[in-house]
Write a protein that holds these residues in place. Structure first.
Motif, PDB file in Angstrom:
ATOM      1  N   HIS A   8     -21.959  47.150 -39.729  1.00  0.00           N
ATOM      2  CA  HIS A   8     -21.561  46.250 -38.651  1.00  0.00           C
ATOM      3  C   HIS A   8     -21.436  46.966 -37.317  1.00  0.00           C
ATOM      4  O   HIS A   8     -22.007  46.541 -36.318  1.00  0.00           O
ATOM      5  CB  HIS A   8     -20.242  45.549 -38.974  1.00  0.00           C
ATOM      6  CG  HIS A   8     -19.844  44.567 -37.928  1.00  0.00           C
ATOM      7  ND1 HIS A   8     -19.017  44.896 -36.871  1.00  0.00           N
ATOM      8  CD2 HIS A   8     -20.185  43.278 -37.764  1.00  0.00           C
ATOM      9  CE1 HIS A   8     -18.856  43.843 -36.110  1.00  0.00           C
ATOM     10  NE2 HIS A   8     -19.547  42.839 -36.625  1.00  0.00           N
ATOM     11  N   HIS A   9     -20.650  48.060 -37.271  1.00  0.00           N
ATOM     12  CA  HIS A   9     -20.516  48.786 -36.008  1.00  0.00           C
ATOM     13  C   HIS A   9     -20.088  50.224 -36.229  1.00  0.00           C
ATOM     14  O   HIS A   9     -19.609  50.589 -37.298  1.00  0.00           O
ATOM     15  CB  HIS A   9     -19.548  48.075 -35.049  1.00  0.00           C
ATOM     16  CG  HIS A   9     -18.094  48.221 -35.392  1.00  0.00           C
ATOM     17  ND1 HIS A   9     -17.430  47.331 -36.198  1.00  0.00           N
ATOM     18  CD2 HIS A   9     -17.185  49.152 -35.029  1.00  0.00           C
ATOM     19  CE1 HIS A   9     -16.162  47.703 -36.313  1.00  0.00           C
ATOM     20  NE2 HIS A   9     -15.986  48.816 -35.620  1.00  0.00           N
ATOM     21  N   ILE A  10     -20.276  50.986 -35.190  1.00  0.00           N
ATOM     22  CA  ILE A  10     -19.817  52.367 -35.115  1.00  0.00           C
ATOM     23  C   ILE A  10     -18.917  52.423 -33.890  1.00  0.00           C
ATOM     24  O   ILE A  10     -19.245  51.844 -32.848  1.00  0.00           O
ATOM     25  CB  ILE A  10     -20.998  53.337 -34.940  1.00  0.00           C
ATOM     26  CG1 ILE A  10     -21.892  53.310 -36.173  1.00  0.00           C
ATOM     27  CG2 ILE A  10     -20.523  54.744 -34.633  1.00  0.00           C
ATOM     28  CD1 ILE A  10     -23.213  53.999 -35.991  1.00  0.00           C
ATOM     29  N   SER A  11     -17.775  53.101 -33.987  1.00  0.00           N
ATOM     30  CA  SER A  11     -16.887  53.281 -32.843  1.00  0.00           C
ATOM     31  C   SER A  11     -16.853  54.754 -32.462  1.00  0.00           C
ATOM     32  O   SER A  11     -16.750  55.619 -33.338  1.00  0.00           O
ATOM     33  CB  SER A  11     -15.462  52.830 -33.172  1.00  0.00           C
ATOM     34  OG  SER A  11     -15.405  51.442 -33.328  1.00  0.00           O
ATOM     35  N   LEU A  12     -16.944  55.001 -31.175  1.00  0.00           N
ATOM     36  CA  LEU A  12     -16.862  56.354 -30.648  1.00  0.00           C
ATOM     37  C   LEU A  12     -15.814  56.408 -29.560  1.00  0.00           C
ATOM     38  O   LEU A  12     -15.677  55.457 -28.781  1.00  0.00           O
ATOM     39  CB  LEU A  12     -18.200  56.788 -30.036  1.00  0.00           C
ATOM     40  CG  LEU A  12     -19.417  56.829 -30.939  1.00  0.00           C
ATOM     41  CD1 LEU A  12     -20.655  57.167 -30.130  1.00  0.00           C
ATOM     42  CD2 LEU A  12     -19.212  57.857 -32.041  1.00  0.00           C
ATOM     43  N   GLY A  49     -28.506  43.517 -34.127  1.00  0.00           N
ATOM     44  CA  GLY A  49     -27.604  42.909 -35.089  1.00  0.00           C
ATOM     45  C   GLY A  49     -26.390  43.748 -35.454  1.00  0.00           C
ATOM     46  O   GLY A  49     -25.456  43.249 -36.072  1.00  0.00           O
ATOM     47  N   GLN A  50     -26.381  45.015 -35.104  1.00  0.00           N
ATOM     48  CA  GLN A  50     -25.231  45.872 -35.317  1.00  0.00           C
ATOM     49  C   GLN A  50     -24.617  46.185 -33.954  1.00  0.00           C
ATOM     50  O   GLN A  50     -25.157  45.824 -32.920  1.00  0.00           O
ATOM     51  CB  GLN A  50     -25.620  47.173 -36.040  1.00  0.00           C
ATOM     52  CG  GLN A  50     -25.881  46.998 -37.522  1.00  0.00           C
ATOM     53  CD  GLN A  50     -27.196  46.320 -37.818  1.00  0.00           C
ATOM     54  OE1 GLN A  50     -28.207  46.659 -37.232  1.00  0.00           O
ATOM     55  NE2 GLN A  50     -27.184  45.343 -38.701  1.00  0.00           N
ATOM     56  N   GLN A  51     -23.480  46.866 -33.963  1.00  0.00           N
ATOM     57  CA  GLN A  51     -22.792  47.126 -32.710  1.00  0.00           C
ATOM     58  C   GLN A  51     -22.341  48.576 -32.603  1.00  0.00           C
ATOM     59  O   GLN A  51     -22.050  49.232 -33.602  1.00  0.00           O
ATOM     60  CB  GLN A  51     -21.569  46.217 -32.579  1.00  0.00           C
ATOM     61  CG  GLN A  51     -21.915  44.750 -32.533  1.00  0.00           C
ATOM     62  CD  GLN A  51     -20.680  43.862 -32.483  1.00  0.00           C
ATOM     63  OE1 GLN A  51     -19.557  44.334 -32.328  1.00  0.00           O
ATOM     64  NE2 GLN A  51     -20.900  42.566 -32.626  1.00  0.00           N
ATOM     65  N   LEU A  52     -22.230  49.018 -31.356  1.00  0.00           N
ATOM     66  CA  LEU A  52     -21.632  50.297 -31.003  1.00  0.00           C
ATOM     67  C   LEU A  52     -20.432  49.974 -30.131  1.00  0.00           C
ATOM     68  O   LEU A  52     -20.561  49.259 -29.137  1.00  0.00           O
ATOM     69  CB  LEU A  52     -22.630  51.166 -30.229  1.00  0.00           C
ATOM     70  CG  LEU A  52     -22.055  52.424 -29.583  1.00  0.00           C
ATOM     71  CD1 LEU A  52     -21.542  53.393 -30.647  1.00  0.00           C
ATOM     72  CD2 LEU A  52     -23.110  53.092 -28.715  1.00  0.00           C
TER      73      LEU A  52
END
Length: 129
Positions: A8-12, A49-52
């Motif tokens: 779904h997502h990656i958080s940085l 379709g995915q998120q950062l």
């Protein structure tokens, strides 16, 4: 057993939102999307379709102190359509890169880092070079 449908997502974490937005939006050409007001600064990007998710946290313990490029440290990878066009774009924008067109992974890889040193891999299948 856990069954997944997708990433779904990656958080940085980042320290300077404007520098990060310039890098991810203008240099990496990602599409910024609406982000809820969490009461702290950040930005979200949509990638097929995915998120950062970028989160401003100057005291984060996950920001790399050594900014040297490495393919062995934690990173996220984005599949690009054209290796050579991507390489040309990054060089034109004076982004420091580590090229691995013949990686044993089977992917032609380009590594770079955002202004805080978060590592990013851009790749294509070697057969698509």
């Amino acid at each position: 057993m856990i069954k997944y449908t997708c990433l779904h997502h990656i958080s940085l974490t980042v320290t300077d939102l404007e520098k990060a937005k310039n890098f991810y939006g203008k240099t990496l050409c990602l599409n910024e999307i609406t982000r809820p007001d969490f009461g702290f600064p950040g930005a979200w990007y949509e990638i097929e379709g995915q998120q950062l998710h970028l989160i401003v946290d100057p005291s984060s313990q996950t920001i790399r102190q050594d900014k040297r490029l490495s393919s062995r440290e934690g990173h996220f990878a984005l599949r690009v359509k054209n290796y050579h066009d991507t390489l040309t774009w990054l060089k034109k924008n004076e982004v420091e890169i580590l090229e691995k067109p013949n990686s044993k992974s089977g992917f032609a890889q380009i590594f770079c880092a955002d202004p805080d040193g978060n590592l990013i891999e851009l790749n294509v299948e070697q057969k698509d070079l």
